[in-house]
Design a protein around this motif. Structure first.
Motif, PDB file in Angstrom:
ATOM      1  N   ALA A 190       0.685  -1.119   0.126  1.00 33.51           N
ATOM      2  CA  ALA A 190       0.247  -0.077   0.144  1.00 33.51           C
ATOM      3  C   ALA A 190       0.702   1.201   0.011  1.00 33.51           C
ATOM      4  N   VAL A 191       1.890   1.338   0.893  1.00 35.54           N
ATOM      5  CA  VAL A 191       2.794   2.479   1.020  1.00 35.54           C
ATOM      6  C   VAL A 191       3.527   2.668  -0.498  1.00 35.54           C
ATOM      7  N   ALA A 192       3.809   1.673  -1.011  1.00 33.65           N
ATOM      8  CA  ALA A 192       4.675   1.420  -2.351  1.00 33.65           C
ATOM      9  C   ALA A 192       3.943   1.833  -3.347  1.00 33.65           C
ATOM     10  N   VAL A 193       2.825   1.672  -3.343  1.00 29.65           N
ATOM     11  CA  VAL A 193       1.419   2.242  -4.449  1.00 29.65           C
ATOM     12  C   VAL A 193       1.542   3.721  -4.439  1.00 29.65           C
ATOM     13  N   VAL A 194       1.496   4.338  -2.939  1.00 27.50           N
ATOM     14  CA  VAL A 194       1.423   5.760  -3.057  1.00 27.50           C
ATOM     15  C   VAL A 194       2.733   6.278  -3.585  1.00 27.50           C
ATOM     16  N   LEU A 195       3.713   5.862  -3.555  1.00 27.52           N
ATOM     17  CA  LEU A 195       5.035   6.420  -4.042  1.00 27.52           C
ATOM     18  C   LEU A 195       5.121   6.127  -5.520  1.00 27.52           C
ATOM     19  N   LEU A 196       4.776   4.859  -5.919  1.00 26.90           N
ATOM     20  CA  LEU A 196       4.650   4.885  -7.267  1.00 26.90           C
ATOM     21  C   LEU A 196       3.793   5.450  -8.010  1.00 26.90           C
ATOM     22  N   VAL A 197       2.696   5.990  -7.621  1.00 28.41           N
ATOM     23  CA  VAL A 197       1.628   6.915  -8.038  1.00 28.41           C
ATOM     24  C   VAL A 197       2.191   8.302  -8.192  1.00 28.41           C
ATOM     25  N   GLY A 198       2.749   8.515  -7.214  1.00 28.73           N
ATOM     26  CA  GLY A 198       3.457   9.826  -7.257  1.00 28.73           C
ATOM     27  C   GLY A 198       4.463  10.114  -8.139  1.00 28.73           C
ATOM     28  N   ALA A 199       5.358   8.848  -8.345  1.00 30.27           N
ATOM     29  CA  ALA A 199       6.545   8.898  -9.363  1.00 30.27           C
ATOM     30  C   ALA A 199       5.867   8.781 -10.880  1.00 30.27           C
ATOM     31  N   ALA A 200       4.676   8.167 -11.018  1.00 29.19           N
ATOM     32  CA  ALA A 200       4.088   8.126 -12.286  1.00 29.19           C
ATOM     33  C   ALA A 200       3.738   9.501 -12.878  1.00 29.19           C
ATOM     34  N   LEU A 201       3.092  10.191 -11.717  1.00 25.62           N
ATOM     35  CA  LEU A 201       2.267  11.360 -12.159  1.00 25.62           C
ATOM     36  C   LEU A 201       3.411  12.511 -12.398  1.00 25.62           C
ATOM     37  N   PHE A 202       4.491  12.497 -11.693  1.00 27.43           N
ATOM     38  CA  PHE A 202       5.736  13.309 -11.977  1.00 27.43           C
ATOM     39  C   PHE A 202       6.183  12.890 -13.395  1.00 27.43           C
ATOM     40  N   THR A 203       6.228  11.708 -13.877  1.00 27.34           N
ATOM     41  CA  THR A 203       6.763  11.205 -15.212  1.00 27.34           C
ATOM     42  C   THR A 203       5.927  12.049 -16.191  1.00 27.34           C
ATOM     43  N   ARG A 204       4.681  11.657 -15.951  1.00 26.05           N
ATOM     44  CA  ARG A 204       3.745  12.056 -17.006  1.00 26.05           C
ATOM     45  C   ARG A 204       3.575  13.794 -16.945  1.00 26.05           C
ATOM     46  N   THR A 205       4.149  14.412 -16.053  1.00 22.73           N
ATOM     47  CA  THR A 205       4.060  15.874 -15.927  1.00 22.73           C
ATOM     48  C   THR A 205       5.370  16.412 -16.893  1.00 22.73           C
ATOM     49  N   LEU A 206       6.570  15.805 -16.361  1.00 24.51           N
ATOM     50  CA  LEU A 206       7.655  15.991 -17.112  1.00 24.51           C
ATOM     51  C   LEU A 206       7.383  15.914 -18.938  1.00 24.51           C
ATOM     52  N   HIS A 207       6.822  14.606 -19.147  1.00 24.18           N
ATOM     53  CA  HIS A 207       6.303  14.406 -20.530  1.00 24.18           C
ATOM     54  C   HIS A 207       5.634  15.471 -20.966  1.00 24.18           C
ATOM     55  N   GLU A 208       4.533  15.611 -20.214  1.00 25.46           N
ATOM     56  CA  GLU A 208       3.825  16.833 -20.955  1.00 25.46           C
ATOM     57  C   GLU A 208       4.539  18.284 -21.352  1.00 25.46           C
ATOM     58  N   LEU A 209       5.338  18.663 -20.108  1.00 28.34           N
ATOM     59  CA  LEU A 209       5.943  19.921 -20.049  1.00 28.34           C
ATOM     60  C   LEU A 209       6.962  19.825 -21.380  1.00 28.34           C
ATOM     61  N   GLU A 210       7.591  18.691 -21.673  1.00 28.19           N
ATOM     62  CA  GLU A 210       8.480  18.696 -22.661  1.00 28.19           C
ATOM     63  C   GLU A 210       7.933  18.594 -24.206  1.00 28.19           C
ATOM     64  N   SER A 211       6.548  18.149 -24.149  1.00 27.64           N
ATOM     65  CA  SER A 211       5.914  18.288 -25.375  1.00 27.64           C
ATOM     66  C   SER A 211       4.969  19.422 -25.585  1.00 27.64           C
ATOM     67  N   VAL A 212       5.337  20.773 -24.751  1.00 25.35           N
ATOM     68  CA  VAL A 212       4.872  22.010 -25.128  1.00 25.35           C
ATOM     69  C   VAL A 212       5.745  22.481 -26.136  1.00 25.35           C
ATOM     70  N   PRO A 213       5.050  22.950 -27.137  1.00 21.94           N
ATOM     71  CA  PRO A 213       5.817  23.922 -28.075  1.00 21.94           C
ATOM     72  C   PRO A 213       6.319  25.395 -27.407  1.00 21.94           C
ATOM     73  N   MET A 214       7.760  25.375 -27.475  1.00 27.65           N
ATOM     74  CA  MET A 214       8.256  26.617 -26.909  1.00 27.65           C
ATOM     75  C   MET A 214       8.198  27.941 -27.665  1.00 27.65           C
ATOM     76  N   GLY A 215       7.908  27.780 -28.838  1.00 28.76           N
ATOM     77  CA  GLY A 215       7.933  28.770 -29.893  1.00 28.76           C
ATOM     78  C   GLY A 215       9.053  29.356 -30.463  1.00 28.76           C
ATOM     79  N   PHE A 216      10.017  28.450 -30.299  1.00 28.95           N
ATOM     80  CA  PHE A 216      11.420  28.843 -30.864  1.00 28.95           C
ATOM     81  C   PHE A 216      12.102  27.404 -31.210  1.00 28.95           C
ATOM     82  N   THR A 217      13.370  27.669 -31.659  1.00 34.82           N
ATOM     83  CA  THR A 217      14.059  26.536 -31.709  1.00 34.82           C
ATOM     84  C   THR A 217      15.332  26.735 -31.115  1.00 34.82           C
ATOM     85  N   SER A 218      15.505  25.596 -30.109  1.00 36.83           N
ATOM     86  CA  SER A 218      16.696  25.567 -29.148  1.00 36.83           C
ATOM     87  C   SER A 218      17.690  24.747 -29.626  1.00 36.83           C
ATOM     88  N   ARG A 219      17.437  23.760 -30.753  1.00 38.50           N
ATOM     89  CA  ARG A 219      18.604  22.856 -31.076  1.00 38.50           C
ATOM     90  C   ARG A 219      19.483  23.586 -32.211  1.00 38.50           C
TER      91      ARG A 219
END
Length: 812
Positions: A430-459
């Protein structure tokens, strides 16, 4: 009460017995050490950021005063200083500003240093005397007085070899010689991390309302922060109302966010760290909880191995307390070893994450274990081990010693023992599930942030900062000529496709300036000075009209380029070509700017924030009075768009700059991709630490499941032999054990998901683009935990399936 000699004898025998079983000792110690390491490392950060007293006398009386800038951050303007100094609750007040790049030349070697400005009263208020030399004197503190320099301890040691004779020498700052008058003590650790401090020379009659400074006050004895905050609002409100063109709007703004005061600790040193550190401390506490549960399970299972011996001792008259001593002796040893090894792991962990911890958490000091964190680790280790032992001892008191003696030590795992072991597994899952859910949400958050078009070219874009030496490039004409020559040289490089200069890169920093719209209303908008080629270098698309060109020079018609959101928000159209806005130079002068182009929006504040309206003007056309102010806000940023597969190193760029402007240093050489990555640094840190804690929790929970299932299979070996003799197939025996494990894991998942639903509201402010109960994240947790549970339960199940009936029956 037992004699001390008896207690020592029992403890010595329990330790000797434990050392004869090194595998159990290592497993129990490692389990506890993981939990202690995580909680100790996070406690060390909390202690360094929030609990450790500030290095100033009577620091509880220090406050920062001003107007709201960001969460727990209050800024001040030069015009605030006089009324704040006059407040009845304030004993003394000083002012300072944030860090900025300055050009220095110690020993004739040009370099860039980080400087902050402060007045004489600033150090008097903090109450720290100089380690060497003196504070700024009256002449150096007056407007237009002689400049002076105070060195920080770290810079003094690094650049001057801790030479005490440095006081009195002259240091070239921005091409002008300034006397070094003092060296700050090592105890002065400011979160901005400056190298030198320059005399600010405040003007108490100033009417400047630009909030780019801070005011620190020392409250009088008996004064409170609440009272000082109320007096701050009363002192500054008339100033705001008298300087506003829209009284009603200003009154509403002051009602929603009045001027206030905050303790120096939360207002400057840790303005927005408590919530994040609380999250990390809670996550590490979950890992420690799993470690304690796992340790309790291990100690409970070990207690079964000495059940018959305990029954014999009970029959011979041993008291319950004496029967419990071996378990407590083992717990004590495990607790001490777990705390020591946990401290070692915590120290290693802090060394590894030191470079990614926000510097404002560390108060300018290196990350590490504090004395309080060492004590905390020892207490946590011993408390966890003793707590786990108490659970095993309480469970042992329920055993029927008579039945144990009759069974000859073969009674094995009772039904109640099995229930206790399974309950511990459910709790870990049960405790492991709480932490795993948090880690999964932060992974999804970072993926969503990196998918946002910044409006310019950084490469393929390399950037560096350049602050033109003020003595050599005193006017905007000088700076514009330097920029033009530098860009001409950069564009001739074989690697370069485009190059440009701007006051700000397209993300990671901001600069506001008042603009007057055609309807007469004044707005504070993002404002950029730039040269031709900058938008092309960073890939901001041109939507209509033209960009800033080489023909936009001083004397030509002043023009500007606006972002699409600026056109929509302030003109109500997509195409704002031909419109005119007024650039407010000061209280008496405005410059008309004709819109000649509209460009795409950029995420100036990072992917998590919407694109702000931005107005771009030509560097060469900025009024001199404005440039003298704006050059204090930060350096110019040069962007070079490179051909694919090429690069520019530090040496090449320095040679180019030195060729165009001898003696002009540069700094902050980095790629634009690095700048973009820095805008999600907080989310990356969240994912790294919570993900690490979740991984440890998953490992410990899997080990706990494996241990409980292994003991259960060994204890019921006879039962499996009987079933096999009666015709049960291997597949059926295998399925029986896996089903038992699945029931425990399923119940743990249910409890953990329910707890995650309750705790989900605590994570909302850390997430972007996902809900706190994201189905994809929960699905990933179910998959990972299910596979881990299967891997942990298959080996014991396979041993149960391979039991030979005759051998199992012969054992009994």
């Amino acid at each position: 009460m037992m004699p001390a000699a008896v207690v020592l004898t029992e403890l010595r025998q329990s330790w000797r017995g434990l050392l004869r079983r090194p595998a159990f000792l290592l497993l129990a110690t490692f389990t506890l050490a993981l939990g202690v390491a995580t909680i100790t490392a996070m406690f060390a950060l909390v202690d360094q950021a929030l609990l450790k007293p500030l290095p100033f006398p009577h620091a509880d009386r220090l406050v920062t005063m001003g107007t709201y800038m960001d969460e727990n951050v209050y800024g001040a303007a030069p015009a605030y200083y006089a009324p704040l100094r006059a407040m009845s609750s304030i004993e003394a007040a000083g002012t300072a500003d944030g860090p900025g790049d300055v050009n220095i030349a110690p020993g004739g070697r040009p370099q860039v240093a980080v400087a902050m400005h402060a007045d004489r009263a600033f150090f008097d208020v903090l109450g720290l005397p100089m380690a060497l030399g003196r504070n700024f004197d009256d002449a150096e503190n007056r407007p237009h007085g002689p400049g002076a320099v105070i060195l920080t301890d770290a810079f003094w040691r690094a650049r001057f070899g801790a030479d005490p004779s440095v006081v009195g020498r002259t240091l070239e700052v921005e091409g002008q010689g300034m006397q070094i008058v003092g060296v700050l003590p090592k105890a002065f650790q400011w979160p901005w991390g400056a190298d030198i401090v320059l005399s600010m020379q405040p003007d108490l009659a100033s009417r400047d309302m630009s909030t780019n400074q801070m005011v620190v006050g020392r409250m009088k004895p008996g004064a409170t922060v609440t009272g000082t905050a109320a007096e701050t609002a009363a002192a500054l409100t008339p100033l705001f109302l008298s300087s506003s063109d829209d009284m009603a709007r200003m009154r509403e703004a002051l009602r929603e966010q009045p001027p206030s005061a905050l303790p120096l600790l939360t207002g400057v040193f840790a303005p927005d760290t408590g919530k994040t550190l609380g999250l990390f401390l809670g996550a590490s506490a979950c890992v420690l909880l799993i470690a304690v549960i796992n340790l309790a399970s291990l100690i409970l299972l070990r207690s079964l191995s000495r059940t018959h011996a305990s029954a014999v001792r009970a029959a011979l008259g041993s008291s319950t307390g004496r029967l419990s001593l071996p378990a407590f002796g083992e717990g004590l040893l495990i607790g001490v070893l777990g705390a020591v090894f946990g401290l070692l792991l915590a120290w290693l962990g802090l060394r590894l994450i030191g470079d990614i911890v926000p510097p404002e958490w560390l108060r300018g000091e290196p990350v590490g274990l504090t004395g309080m964190s060492v004590v905390f680790a020892l207490v946590a280790g011993l408390a966890a081990a003793i707590g786990a032992t108490v659970l095993a001892v309480l469970r042992g008191r329920r055993r029927d010693w008579r039945s144990e003696l009759v069974g000859g030590g073969r009674s094995g795992l009772s039904r109640e023992d099995g229930r206790t072991g399974r309950a511990l597994v459910v709790a870990q899952i049960a405790v492991a599930v709480v932490l795993l859910v948090g880690a999964a949400l932060f992974t999804r958050t970072l993926h969503e942030l990196e998918s946002v078009p910044m409006g310019f070219t950084s490469r393929n874009v390399t950037t560096f900062a350049l602050s033109p030496v003020k003595q050599r490039y005193a006017t905007i004409a000088d700076v514009s000529a330097l920029s033009r020559k530098l860009l001409e040289r950069l564009r001739r490089l074989p690697q370069a496709e485009a190059a440009g200069v701007s006051t700000n890169l397209p993300t990671g920093s901001q600069l506001n300036w008042p603009i007057v719209l055609p309807n007469g209303s004044m707005v504070g908008t993002q404002y950029r000075l730039m040269t031709a080629g900058f938008l092309e270098a960073v890939g901001v698309p041109l939507l209509s009209g033209r960009g800033i060109s080489d023909s936009d020079v001083a004397g030509a018609d002043p023009v500007c380029v606006v972002s699409a959101s600026f056109a929509r928000q302030y003109f109500g159209v997509e195409d704002a070509l031909g419109h005119t806005v007024m650039l407010r130079v000061d209280n008496t002068r405005q410059v008309p700017l004709r819109v000649v182009g509209v460009v795409g929006d950029v995420r100036q504040r990072g992917p998590a924030e919407p694109s702000p309206p931005i107005l771009y003007t030509a560097l060469a056309q900025v009024p001199e009075a404005m440039w003298s102010i704006m050059r204090e806000f930060g350096p110019l940023n040069v962007a070079v768009h490179l051909r694919p597969g090429t690069g520019l190193n530090d040496g090449t760029l320095r040679d180019v700059v030195n060729e165009v402007a001898p003696g002009q240093p540069i700094s902050n050489l980095r790629t634009l991709e690095t700048v973009v990555a820095s805008t999600t640094a907080a989310q990356r840190l969240n994912l790294l630490l919570v993900g690490l804690f979740a991984g440890l929790a998953l490992l410990l929970a899997s080990v706990g499941l494996y241990a409980v299932m292994s003991v259960a299979v060994a204890a019921h070996r006879h039962d499996y032999g009987v079933r096999a003799a009666l015709g049960a197939t291997r597949h059926r025996l295998l399925f029986t054990v896996i089903r038992s494990a699945a029931l425990q894991v399923g119940l743990g998942l249910a409890v953990g998901l329910a707890a995650s639903m309750v705790l989900s509201r605590l994570l909302t402010s850390f997430l972007f683009g996902v809900q706190a109960l994201d189905p994809l994240a929960i699905g990933a947790v179910l998959l990972v935990l299910g596979l881990s549970a299967l891997l942990a339960s298959v080996p014991p199940a396979w041993r149960a399936a391979r039991v030979r009936p005759m051998q199992a029956l012969r054992i009994d």
